[in-house]
Design an enzyme around this catalytic site. Structure first.
Site, mmCIF file in Angstrom:
data_model
loop_
_atom_site.group_PDB
_atom_site.id
_atom_site.type_symbol
_atom_site.label_atom_id
_atom_site.label_comp_id
_atom_site.label_asym_id
_atom_site.label_seq_id
_atom_site.Cartn_x
_atom_site.Cartn_y
_atom_site.Cartn_z
ATOM 1 N N GLY A 14 42.140 -24.017 -25.457
ATOM 2 C CA GLY A 14 42.082 -22.558 -25.368
ATOM 3 C C GLY A 14 41.263 -22.124 -24.180
ATOM 4 O O GLY A 14 40.632 -22.938 -23.505
ATOM 5 N N GLY A 16 38.220 -19.776 -22.998
ATOM 6 C CA GLY A 16 37.063 -19.028 -23.486
ATOM 7 C C GLY A 16 36.592 -18.025 -22.476
ATOM 8 O O GLY A 16 37.237 -17.826 -21.448
ATOM 9 N N GLY A 19 35.533 -20.132 -19.300
ATOM 10 C CA GLY A 19 36.391 -21.179 -18.778
ATOM 11 C C GLY A 19 37.216 -21.834 -19.853
ATOM 12 O O GLY A 19 37.232 -21.411 -21.006
ATOM 13 N N VAL A 20 37.904 -22.907 -19.416
ATOM 14 C CA VAL A 20 38.846 -23.597 -20.292
ATOM 15 C C VAL A 20 38.114 -24.539 -21.245
ATOM 16 O O VAL A 20 37.086 -25.114 -20.905
ATOM 17 C CB VAL A 20 39.851 -24.385 -19.425
ATOM 18 C CG1 VAL A 20 40.692 -25.340 -20.250
ATOM 19 C CG2 VAL A 20 40.742 -23.424 -18.655
ATOM 20 N N ASP A 129 27.240 -12.922 -32.169
ATOM 21 C CA ASP A 129 28.686 -12.859 -31.964
ATOM 22 C C ASP A 129 29.409 -13.489 -33.140
ATOM 23 O O ASP A 129 30.363 -14.245 -32.980
ATOM 24 C CB ASP A 129 29.075 -13.536 -30.648
ATOM 25 C CG ASP A 129 30.478 -13.150 -30.194
ATOM 26 O OD1 ASP A 129 30.964 -12.075 -30.594
ATOM 27 O OD2 ASP A 129 31.080 -13.928 -29.435
#
Ligand code: ADP
Length: 303
Positions: A14, A16, A19-20, A129
């Site tokens: 995925g 984020g 970054g990846v 979060d």
């Protein structure tokens, strides 16, 4: 020595915020891992600082209900964070229409969430979060808090954080009123939203803007009175709202037990000073009364 050749790259998992994220095999241990590649360079200081903060926090937070940071190393201008690989997340569980969540399953998922948070709060760290897709689930059914990219040590000299850090639906009312001095209560509110989402199988308070989010909160719990939340009127973005009465909580959660509703209402307390703490929530009757918690290995997960 930290060398990138240690990990065999597999597919991308995925994208984020920074970054990846890709799957990899740790050739030293044979363990499957998830590597978060954080782009350095462009935003230099910003990302760098966030990444370093994440590393430091994660190293301090070793716990069964917190994602383990296995390794961290720079490679080709990127910072690589190696985490234990997690099969799925709570959002996928909640959305999966083939999954039935029993009261014991919900209790177990909530307890693991609160246990992870309790460790954060004990170390004076806010998660900030909390949302279902940041609650990762391992092959043994253990739930672990992830994504501390936004987390920050509180109690430091500068306590005036920015308030736009939460996914809106999980944002506490004090954040929506622009508070600059928030505490662990913001994570409790978010955990309450997750608890409600486990019960309802859909996000509970789906605001389409910050104003609408407050409207959704007031429609569910009634507008807060001055006696319920004395400090409210001093918050930067406070505006007086037209009075809305609270419907019975029971009418919103027809399937929940009395103990579940009691805990939920204490977590959804308006005044952050009066809101139940994570530790108190873990000691609530809900977790000791029947039905028993489901053993994590027996929890339902997506096929
Ligand atoms: P964001 O920053 O947007 O919250 P992340 O960078 O944490 O997202 O992760 C991006 C995606 O990578 C997630 O949606 C998830 O599917 C996957 N992922 C992240 N961490 C792990 C992990 N430890 N194990 C398996 N998949 C992961």
């Amino acid at each position: 020595k930290k060398v990138a050749d240690r990990y065999l790259k597999r597919e991308v998992l995925g994208e984020g915020t920074y970054g990846v994220v890709y799957k990899a095999i740790d050739t030293q241990t044979g363990q499957t891992v998830a590597i978060k590649k954080i782009r350095l360079g462009k935003q230099k200081e910003g990302v760098n600082f966030t990444a370093l903060r994440e590393i430091k926090l994660l190293k301090e937070l070793k716990d069964p209900n917190i994602i383990e940071l296995i390794d961290a190393f720079p490679h080709k201008g990127n910072l690589h964070l190696v985490f234990e690989f997690m099969e799925t997340d709570l959002e996928a569980v909640i959305r999966d229409r083939n999954i039935v969540l029993s009261p014991g399953d919900i209790k177990s998922y909530l307890q693991m969430t609160l246990k992870g948070l309790a460790i954060c709060h004990k170390k004076w760290v806010l998660h900030r979060d909390m949302k279902p897709n940041n609650l990762l689930i391992g092959s043994n059914g253990q739930l672990k808090l992830a994504d501390f990219g936004l987390a920050r040590v509180f109690g430091s000299p500068d306590r005036r954080f920015t308030h736009q850090v939460f996914a809106r639906w999980y944002r506490a009312p004090e954040l929506l009123f622009g508070t600059k001095q928030y505490g662990p209560g913001v994570d409790v509110w978010a955990a309450a939203c997750i608890f409600a989402e486990l019960l309802l199988r859909r996000p509970f308070l789906q605001g389409s803007s910050d104003i609408d989010q407050l409207g959704k909160i007031f429609a569910a719990f009634g507008t807060p009175s001055a006696s319920q939340w004395p400090d409210m009127i001093f918050l930067p973005d406070y505006v007086e709202y037209q009075h809305v009465p609270a419907p019975p909580l029971r009418s919103l959660f027809p399937m929940a037990s009395d103990d579940a509703l009691d805990l939920l209402s204490k977590m959804f307390t308006y005044d952050p000073k009066a809101r139940i703490s994570v530790q108190q929530a873990l000691e609530h009757r809900y977790f000791s009364s029947a039905p028993l918690l489901t053993d994590p290995v027996k929890l339902p997960r997506p096929a």
